[in-house]
Design a protein around this motif. Structure first.
Motif, short mmCIF file in Angstrom:
data_model
loop_
_atom_site.label_atom_id
_atom_site.label_comp_id
_atom_site.label_asym_id
_atom_site.label_seq_id
_atom_site.Cartn_x
_atom_site.Cartn_y
_atom_site.Cartn_z
N ASP A 1 0.84 -1.21 0.00
CA ASP A 1 0.00 0.00 0.00
C ASP A 1 0.87 1.26 0.00
O ASP A 1 0.35 2.37 0.01
CB ASP A 1 -0.93 0.00 1.22
N GLY A 2 2.20 1.08 0.03
CA GLY A 2 3.10 2.23 0.02
C GLY A 2 3.27 2.88 1.38
O GLY A 2 3.94 3.91 1.49
N GLN A 3 2.68 2.27 2.41
CA GLN A 3 2.79 2.83 3.76
C GLN A 3 3.95 2.19 4.52
O GLN A 3 4.27 1.01 4.29
CB GLN A 3 1.50 2.59 4.56
N ILE A 4 4.53 2.96 5.44
CA ILE A 4 5.60 2.48 6.30
C ILE A 4 5.01 2.18 7.67
O ILE A 4 4.28 3.00 8.24
CB ILE A 4 6.71 3.55 6.43
N TYR A 5 5.32 1.00 8.17
CA TYR A 5 4.83 0.56 9.48
C TYR A 5 6.02 0.49 10.44
O TYR A 5 7.05 -0.12 10.11
CB TYR A 5 4.15 -0.81 9.36
N GLU A 6 5.87 1.12 11.60
CA GLU A 6 6.94 1.12 12.59
C GLU A 6 7.06 -0.27 13.21
O GLU A 6 6.09 -0.84 13.68
CB GLU A 6 6.58 2.14 13.69
#
Ligand SMILES: *[C@@H]1O[C@H](CO)[C@@H](O)[C@H](O)[C@H]1NC(C)=O
Length: 188
Positions: free
Chosen positions: A94-99
């Motif tokens: 989804d192009g999101q960064i997850y910590e």
């Protein structure tokens, strides 16, 4: 008086410039991480960035990516017996960064590099296909942000997991691709 006013404007401008150089990161609280205590990096800012794949299905929505991230944390803690999810950050299709463990923490992802690197996992299996462009762009943005905010050394070495230990990770297609990313090292 006037110069203090100008200085404060300059400061606000600088602060927002730094904020702008960093992409949005979905926090542990947002994806519902279990609490965990991990050690600080020994070498901080770290000298290496290690790229991984998850060797699982990929995900293209935030809900599906969060589900996978939670399942990785459960597997790493309950099956592997680790203190937390292994990676510092994860990136979804989804192009999101997850910590994951986040900045400044020792990970559990690449033997002998864990306490001096940031481990970034591109969720999916990248053996013959590449991650979506949005995920690759997010990886670059995350690394650039780390350098801009002094959470990665500017002379860092980029590497794939297979350069630390015998593994297919991060998959042949992704490993080929990262060899043309900035600061890739053949000899990390
Ligand atoms: C950092 O990692 C290296 C390699 O795994 C290990 O030999 C060293 O003891 C670690 N340093 C600390 C302070 O834990």
């Amino acid at each position: 008086m006037a110069y203090k006013f100008l200085l404060s404007i300059l400061f606000v401008a600088l602060a927002s410039h730094i904020a702008e150089s960093c992409p949005n990161i979905i926090t542990r609280a947002q994806w519902g991480a279990r609490p965990a205590n991990t050690a600080a990096l020994v070498t901080n800012p770290p000298t290496h960035v290690v790229i991984h794949h998850s060797a699982t299905a990929g995900c293209t929505t935030q809900a599906a990516c969060m589900n996978l991230v939670r399942s990785f944390q459960n597997f790493h803690m309950d099956t592997n017996g680790w203190a937390d999810i292994g990676y510092n950050f994860l990136i979804g299709g989804d192009g999101q960064i997850y910590e994951g463990r986040g900045w400044g923490r020792t990970g559990a992802h690449a033997p002998s590099f864990n306490n001096r690197s940031i481990g970034v996992c591109l969720i999916g299996t990248w053996t013959s296909a590449l991650p979506p462009a949005a995920a690759i762009n997010a990886a670059h943005a995350l690394i650039n942000c780390g350098v801009a905010t002094n959470r990665i050394r500017s002379d860092y070495a980029l590497m794939g997991h297979r350069q630390a230990v015998a593994t297919a990770c991060p998959g042949n297609a992704l490993f080929n691709a990262i060899q043309s990313w900035p600061r890739f090292s053949n000899n990390p």
